[in-house]
Structure formats: structure tokens, C-alpha cells
Write an enzyme that holds these catalytic residues in place. Structure first.
Site, PDB file in Angstrom:
ATOM      1  CB  CYS A 263      -0.971  -0.058   1.185  1.00  0.00           C
ATOM      2  SG  CYS A 263      -2.242   1.115   0.920  1.00  0.00           S
ATOM      3  CG  HIS A 348      -4.300  -3.861   2.605  1.00  0.00           C
ATOM      4  ND1 HIS A 348      -3.221  -3.509   3.617  1.00  0.00           N
ATOM      5  CD2 HIS A 348      -4.410  -2.770   1.953  1.00  0.00           C
ATOM      6  CE1 HIS A 348      -3.227  -2.353   3.656  1.00  0.00           C
ATOM      7  NE2 HIS A 348      -3.864  -1.786   2.689  1.00  0.00           N
ATOM      8  CD  GLU A 350      -2.631  -6.426   5.187  1.00  0.00           C
ATOM      9  OE1 GLU A 350      -3.392  -5.720   5.411  1.00  0.00           O
ATOM     10  OE2 GLU A 350      -2.061  -6.688   4.189  1.00  0.00           O
TER      11      GLU A 350
END
Length: 388
Positions: A263, A348, A350
Site C-alpha cells: 500500500c 492488502h 494480509e
């Protein structure tokens, strides 16, 4: 001044208003703390994970509007925190659930918001507001259950600082460095520009020793720890306003160490390579964005949260190649670098709850570290990403 939304049925509560800088007014009822707050109005299309969204440091200073109509039905729990407290400036929903059904919950969402002094509004047509933003572009707004005069609130919204050119990572980074976990695998130094806990858990699950440092830590201090890899985290604000961080990242890329960015980290790595970053018209936020892996031709359903993106035409093919693209608008979602061992992602991998299609990127980075540094990487554990 227009009123694009109708108040939805709700339990008796204090009145509240959401006023956009273009004069749009939405009336509803107050949730959470009472008062006035403001920021850039953005929306998230996820059906679940509202607490992860509320506590994601990348959302610092923004008003979060959920498009899914029913919010709060599973309450709030400490196990779902991505930071020590909520990071959004305010919360906007259509139908707010006062009673939750979840044996793991510690409290209702309203109690959670009140505990952290988070102002919100319910009972507005969020999807109509999303259509409005999608047509007009991202803009600032204010939520108030205190001052209710339309003209006063409009002036406050128009005077609120713009996200464009705003540096915010320094507001959410750690105050001091710390060792998050010790494992039998590679040593990973994490530059914290607003790192999510699930990123750190992802490294821990792969046996890494993780040291987290403030975003302004001199590179020499980090290198003195003798890391095997460097990670640049997610975070809020405009990366173009972070000249010192861009310079530090650029020097990190010259070390020859494996580097991974997510990001904001992805954007800083791109700027350090001389690529351009631009402010998006609306931005990507949700748990359902299709991204194509150009190496495998497979499509990943991804979780996203960003209002800036790397300009594809500015990418020097001698320095990097695009590995992932967004199938909704063809924006750049991933890069693999050619002059140093490194990769970066705009989305993302995760995120949890949400799709897990992209977890493999952590494995890819760990394999890169193992190859470049000649260190062993333990097998991934079965521990939950939510395990404390």
C-alpha cells in the site's frame, strides 16, 4: 443545498447530520460518541470486518461509510483490533444494530465507539451517497450531533484540510522500536507508517523475527540490527508529501537487501524509483476487488484500501515490471523490481476477514529472503492470524 438521502427507521436517538463540502446534506441519528468530526469521505464495500476497517491506520483522518446496510450485528472484540484504537475520524452506516449476536464479542459496537469517543451517524442511505461520490469524486464532509445548522456545517466541511498533499503517517507510527516476535527464521525489519497487526502476524506465522521501527528511523540504525529483509508498511496520507521517507526508502533499495512494500510502502518504493503517484478520483476500498496476476493469469479477489495509485505510464521498464492489475479499472496493483530483490503490492494480502487469495505474497517474499541471504525459512505454522 440538496438532500440526497432519506432518514431510515431507527430507534429514538439524538439527531445527527452528515454534510458534504458540495452542500449535500444527509439526516440521521447519532451513534457512538456525540460531537462533531470531519475528514475525507470514503466508502468500503466489505460485508464484514467493520472493526478491522475502523482500526486500520491507513484510514486515519477519514470518514468511513459502509455500503453493506447492516452494521454492528456481531459487536466488537479486542481480538479484531488492527491498532490500539479506532483510526477513522467518523463512521457512517445505514442500519445500525443495537443488539449483537456473537459469543466472542466483548461489547456492542455502540459501546465500542463511545469508549473511544468515535462520532457516527446511522439511518442514511449510504448507497445513494456512494453513487454521489462515484459521480462527483472524493470530497470532505463533517458528521455532527452537536451543531446542526446546515450552513455552519457546510463551512466546516469546506474548510477541512484536504487529503491531497497531507502527510499523516507520522500521526500513526510507533513512538519507539520494539521486537514484535522472535522466530527461527529470517530477521525482518518493519518500517511502521501505520502497520496493521495482521501484517506482523503474517510474518510471525512464517517463523520470522520481526523488529518494528518508527517511520523516521535512520536507515543506518536499522541496518545495524543486521536484518535479512526490509518491509515498508501501509499507512495514511499522501506519499508525495513524504520526501524524507522517499529518500530513506531509496537508500534502502540500494543496500541489496530484499524489500517488500504494501500500500503506502508500495507507493514510496515507486516514488523512490522515479515513478509517479497520483490521487485517485474515488479510490479502492473493499474486500471484493478482482486483481489479475499477470505471471500466472489467475485472478485474485482482494481486499483494498487506497486513494492513491502508481501511474503506469511512468514506470521505467528497466527498473520494474507490472505483475498485477486491477480488473475494474486497469490500475497498477503489483510490481516486481529489476535492479534489486523486491516486490510491492497496492492491495492488502494480509486482510482478515476477507479473501485469502493473496496470502502467498508473504511466502514469495520469504523465499526471496532465503535465496538472497542464504537463510532457512521455517514452514508456516497453523496459528490463526488473530492469535495474540
Amino acid at each position: 443545498m440538496t438532500d440526497d438521502t432519506n432518514a431510515m427507521p431507527a430507534q429514538a436517538s439524538d439527531p445527527a447530520k452528515l454534510v458534504l463540502e458540495d452542500g449535500t446534506v444527509a439526516r440521521g441519528t447519532a451513534i457512538g460518541a456525540r460531537g462533531l468530526t470531519g475528514g475525507e469521505l470514503c466508502f468500503n464495500t466489505s460485508m464484514t470486518g467493520y472493526q478491522e476497517i475502523m482500526t486500520d491506520p491507513s484510514y486515519y483522518g477519514q470518514l468511513m461509510m459502509m455500503t453493506y446496510p447492516h452494521i454492528g450485528n456481531y459487536g466488537a472484540s479486542d481480538i479484531d483490533m488492527e491498532a490500539e484504537e479506532p483510526m477513522v475520524a467518523g463512521f457512517i452506516v445505514r442500519s445500525f444494530t443495537e443488539r449483537h449476536s456473537n459469543r466472542q464479542a466483548d461489547e456492542t459496537l455502540d459501546e465500542f465507539m463511545r469508549r473511544y469517543d468515535l462520532v457516527g451517524i446511522a439511518g442514511v442511505d449510504t448507497r445513494a451517497l456512494v453513487r454521489h461520490i462515484r459521480d462527483k469524486g472524493v470530497m470532505n464532509a463533517v458528521i455532527s450531533s452537536d451543531e446542526l445548522d446546515d450552513d455552519v456545517l457546510l463551512e466546516r466541511a469546506q474548510d477541512w484540510p484536504k487529503m491531497d498533499g497531507l502527510e499523516l503517517a507520522s500521526k500513526v507510527t510507533t513512538d519507539s522500536d520494539y521486537v514484535y516476535c522472535e522466530g527461527s527464521g529470517p530477521r525482518i525489519a518493519v518500517y511502521d507508517f501505520g502497520v496493521k497487526q495482521n501484517i506482523l502476524r503474517s510474518f510471525r506465522a512464517r517463523g520470522a523475527t520481526v523488529r518494528v521501527v518508527p517511520g523516521d528511523t535512520p536507515l543506518d540504525e536499522v541496518l545495524a540490527w543486521d536484518p535479512d529483509g526490509l518491509f515498508f508498511s501501509n499507512g495514511p496520507g499522501d506519499p508525495r508529501a513524504m520526501s524524507e521517507a522517499v529518500d530513506r526508502v531509496g537508500r534502502a533499495l540500494d543496500t541489496g537487501l530484499p524489500v517488500f512494500g504494501i500500500c503506502l510502502g508500495h507507493q514510496l518504493m515507486s516514488l523512490a524509483q522515479g515513478f509517479d503517484v497520483y490521487k485517485m478520483f474515488v479510490g479502492h476500498r473493499g474486500a471484493n476487488h478482482p486483481v489479475k496476476n499477470l505471471d500466472t493469469e489467475k485472478v485474485e479477489v482482494t481486499t483494498q484500501n487506497h486513494g492513491f495509485a502508481v501511474e503506469e505510464t511512468s514506470i521505467d521498464e528497466a527498473k520494474a515490471r507490472v505483475t498485477h492489475v486491477n480488473l475494474n479499472d486497469d490500475t497498477v496493483e503489483g510490481l516486481r523490481f529489476k535492479t534489486f530483490p523486491g516486490l510491492s503490492l497496492q492491495y492488502h494480502p494480509e486482510a482478515s476477514p476477507g479473501p485469502h487469495d493473496s496470502h502467498y505474497h508473504f511466502d514469495t517474499f520469504m523465499e526471496m529472503v532465503a535465496k538472497e541471504r542464504n537463510v532457512a525459512v521455517p514452514e508456516q505454522t497453523d496459528e490463526s492470524l488473530h492469535a495474540v
